[in-house]
Design an enzyme around this catalytic site. Structure first.
Site, PDB file in Angstrom:
ATOM      1  N   ASP A  11       0.882  -1.170   0.000  1.00  0.00           N
ATOM      2  CA  ASP A  11       0.000   0.000   0.000  1.00  0.00           C
ATOM      3  C   ASP A  11       0.915   1.214   0.000  1.00  0.00           C
ATOM      4  OD1 ASP A  11      -1.608   2.143   0.762  1.00  0.00           O
ATOM      5  OD2 ASP A  11      -2.795   0.959   2.180  1.00  0.00           O
ATOM      6  N   GLY A 103      19.329  -5.785   0.267  1.00  0.00           N
ATOM      7  CA  GLY A 103      19.330  -7.213  -0.069  1.00  0.00           C
ATOM      8  C   GLY A 103      18.031  -7.731  -0.642  1.00  0.00           C
ATOM      9  N   ASP A 131      -7.930  -7.338   0.162  1.00  0.00           N
ATOM     10  CA  ASP A 131      -7.714  -6.081   0.888  1.00  0.00           C
ATOM     11  C   ASP A 131      -8.609  -6.041   2.119  1.00  0.00           C
ATOM     12  OD1 ASP A 131      -6.667  -3.525   1.449  1.00  0.00           O
ATOM     13  OD2 ASP A 131      -8.362  -2.538   0.459  1.00  0.00           O
ATOM     14  N   TYR A 228       0.304  -0.288  14.979  1.00  0.00           N
ATOM     15  CA  TYR A 228      -0.681  -0.480  13.913  1.00  0.00           C
ATOM     16  C   TYR A 228      -0.336   0.392  12.716  1.00  0.00           C
ATOM     17  CZ  TYR A 228      -4.958  -0.573  11.234  1.00  0.00           C
ATOM     18  OH  TYR A 228      -5.860  -0.729  10.200  1.00  0.00           O
ATOM     19  N   LYS A 231      -3.645  -3.129   7.772  1.00  0.00           N
ATOM     20  CA  LYS A 231      -3.635  -4.593   7.712  1.00  0.00           C
ATOM     21  C   LYS A 231      -2.632  -5.073   6.667  1.00  0.00           C
ATOM     22  CE  LYS A 231      -6.336  -6.656  10.703  1.00  0.00           C
ATOM     23  NZ  LYS A 231      -5.711  -7.199  11.894  1.00  0.00           N
ATOM     24  N   GLN A 241      -4.615 -27.610 -11.632  1.00  0.00           N
ATOM     25  CA  GLN A 241      -4.757 -28.657 -12.670  1.00  0.00           C
ATOM     26  C   GLN A 241      -3.591 -29.668 -12.652  1.00  0.00           C
ATOM     27  OE1 GLN A 241      -8.398 -26.964 -13.738  1.00  0.00           O
ATOM     28  NE2 GLN A 241      -7.623 -28.895 -14.474  1.00  0.00           N
TER      29      GLN A 241
HETATM   30  P1  13P Z   1      -5.318  -0.842   4.834  1.00  0.00           P
HETATM   31  O1  13P Z   1      -4.378  -1.801   5.500  1.00  0.00           O
HETATM   32  O2  13P Z   1      -5.988  -1.463   3.660  1.00  0.00           O
HETATM   33  O3  13P Z   1      -4.610   0.432   4.495  1.00  0.00           O
HETATM   34  O4  13P Z   1      -6.480  -0.508   5.836  1.00  0.00           O
HETATM   35  C1  13P Z   1      -6.257   0.389   6.846  1.00  0.00           C
HETATM   36  C2  13P Z   1      -7.491   0.784   7.577  1.00  0.00           C
HETATM   37  O5  13P Z   1      -7.381   1.190   8.699  1.00  0.00           O
HETATM   38  C3  13P Z   1      -8.804   0.655   6.936  1.00  0.00           C
HETATM   39  O6  13P Z   1      -9.851   1.152   7.706  1.00  0.00           O
HETATM   40  P1  13P Z   2     -11.840 -31.078 -19.316  1.00  0.00           P
HETATM   41  O1  13P Z   2     -12.109 -32.445 -19.794  1.00  0.00           O
HETATM   42  O2  13P Z   2     -12.787 -30.061 -19.875  1.00  0.00           O
HETATM   43  O3  13P Z   2     -10.415 -30.666 -19.501  1.00  0.00           O
HETATM   44  O4  13P Z   2     -12.107 -31.058 -17.726  1.00  0.00           O
HETATM   45  C1  13P Z   2     -11.277 -31.753 -16.865  1.00  0.00           C
HETATM   46  C2  13P Z   2     -11.448 -31.346 -15.460  1.00  0.00           C
HETATM   47  O5  13P Z   2     -10.685 -31.769 -14.641  1.00  0.00           O
HETATM   48  C3  13P Z   2     -12.531 -30.418 -15.060  1.00  0.00           C
HETATM   49  O6  13P Z   2     -12.519 -30.189 -13.686  1.00  0.00           O
HETATM   50 MG    MG Z   3      -4.255   1.923   3.229  1.00  0.00          MG
HETATM   51 MG    MG Z   4      -5.085  -2.341   2.049  1.00  0.00          MG
HETATM   52 MG    MG Z   5      -2.814  -2.676   4.479  1.00  0.00          MG
END
Ligand code: 13P
Ligand code: 13P
Ligand code: MG
Ligand code: MG
Ligand code: MG
Ligand code: MG
Length: 382
Positions: A11, A103, A131, A228, A231, A241
């Site tokens: 962020d 580093g 987020d 703090y 987050k 697959q």
């Molecule tokens: P972020 O970690 O996404 O910046 O969120 C901080 C926050 O306090 C949201 O209310």
């Molecule tokens: P397909 O035969 O379409 O490749 O599908 C295989 C499969 O694992 C679907 O979850």
């Molecule tokens: Mg933020």
């Molecule tokens: Mg964030």
């Molecule tokens: Mg954050």
């Protein structure tokens, strides 16, 4: 030849509050990464965001925690943060906790999920990015994808998955890790990862051949900064697959908008809502916590894609349920269990408020002091 997929994120400041990354900051960072691609440091990259978190999905051949790759991304984030300052964006440079690069990005603030792999003839993978929540928020869906046969049919019917997986868990409070095998140690695994604030799934390997299947960012900002600072807003790479969960089995794990810690001020439980890239903006009560999933193929070290996986009516009901849960949780206002429990609130700004009340508590005669910490329960039981 081995390829490395790196998801590096931070962020660096956002538009109109902790809401969304400004496109101009992505443009500045993209310029830096394009230069790195020209110089051959990286093969390919896809810049994106979820809410206020800028995310780079990068392919290269330099392995994990590579100095050159990390320095390139650090420079891109710094440039983006400068742009954020110039635009007066909110909390410019929020996750860049260190002034100088030394580093690699570890311990500097940005989230890091990297896997060095032998590219399969077809190498499909998904990058999940959230987020307003924390890395342990991926514990539940990862268990479903890799250990729950009611979610992943392949665990029962595909011999390559049938032997199970190895889960590497990080205890972020003790700085220790442990590896547990499923299905035989599933209950032990759940005993740990059901406390997602402390025990975080970091890596998952296929048991049969140790093939690396999933990697999660496990950086905890408040533990790095000692206070703090928002987050940790995690990301993860999940290969799919060919003897791993199918794409649809990984997405199936997000059909319940389960409660995660984060949301407003990082201090509330709320439902994790899978959304399209277009809707990856934090709004109501700075959320609800949002998840984006992008599907790629890696071919000869280049990224093919992405597909915006939750941009799909198949997830409309999940979002509707998430909104109902959001309403219900919000009605608790400042009460637990909407607000986080006290142990976790210690890493927020609440202790500053509690400090003011300190001198006003009066001792009650004839009462005993209880040992409260759940993390020292062996002592309290004696
Ligand atoms: P972020 O970690 O996404 O910046 O969120 C901080 C926050 O306090 C949201 O209310
Ligand atoms: P397909 O035969 O379409 O490749 O599908 C295989 C499969 O694992 C679907 O979850
Ligand atoms: Mg933020
Ligand atoms: Mg964030
Ligand atoms: Mg954050
Ligand atoms: Mg097919």
């Amino acid at each position: 030849m081995k390829s490395t997929i790196s998801v590096l994120k931070a962020d660096i400041g956002s538009l109109a509050g902790h809401h969304m990354v400004h496109p101009d900051t992505i443009a500045v960072a993209t310029k830096v990464l394009s230069e790195g691609k020209k110089q051959g440091i990286i093969n390919d990259f896809y810049p994106t965001f979820v809410g206020d978190d800028m995310e780079f999905i990068i392919s290269h051949n330099r392995g994990e925690l590579d100095q050159k790759v990390h320095e390139l991304v650090w420079n891109a984030l710094k440039e983006a943060a400068s742009k954020a300052k110039e635009l007066g964006l909110y909390a410019a440079g929020q996750d860049l906790l260190s002034d100088s690069f030394s580093g690699n990005l570890k311990g500097m603030g940005p989230g890091i999920a990297e896997m060095e792999i032998e590219e399969r003839p077809s190498e499909p993978f998904v990058v999940f990015m959230a987020d307003k929540t924390e890395p342990g928020a991926f514990n539940l869906p990862l268990f479903k994808m890799f250990a729950d046969p009611f979610n992943t049919a392949g665990l029962v019917i595909d011999p390559a998955l049938h032997d199970g997986f190895k889960f590497e868990i990080l205890d972020v409070y003790e700085g220790e890790s442990i590896t547990l095998n499923t299905p035989e140690e599933s209950y032990d695994l759940l005993a740990l990862i059901g406390t997602p604030d402390r025990y975080i799934i970091r890596r998952i390997y296929r048991k049969q051949d140790n093939m690396l299947a999933a990697v999660v960012t496990t950086e905890r900002l408040n533990l790095i900064a000692g206070k703090y600072v928002g987050k940790d807003d995690p990301a993860m790479i999940v290969r799919v697959q060919h003897g791993l969960p199918a794409l649809g089995e990984t997405l199936e794990a997000f059909t319940v908008p389960y409660l995660v810690a984060g949301w407003m001020r990082g201090s509330h439980y709320g439902p994790l809502m899978p959304v399209s890239q277009k809707d990856a903006r934090a709004t109501r009560f700075d959320g609800p916590p949002r998840l984006v999933g992008l599907g790629f193929n890696l071919k000869n070290g280049r990224l093919v894609g992405p597909s915006d996986l939750f941009d799909d009516p198949a997830f409309d009901e999940v979002r509707r349920t998430a909104n109902i849960i959001a309403d219900y949780m919000r009605r608790h206002g400042p009460f637990m269990p909407h607000r986080l429990e006290p142990q976790v609130m210690e890493y927020t700004t609440l202790p500053k408020v509690m400090e003011r009340l300190k001198g006003r508590f009066k001792k009650e005669e004839g009462t005993n002091k209880a040992k409260a910490s759940i993390y020292t329960s062996s002592e309290t039981n004696e």
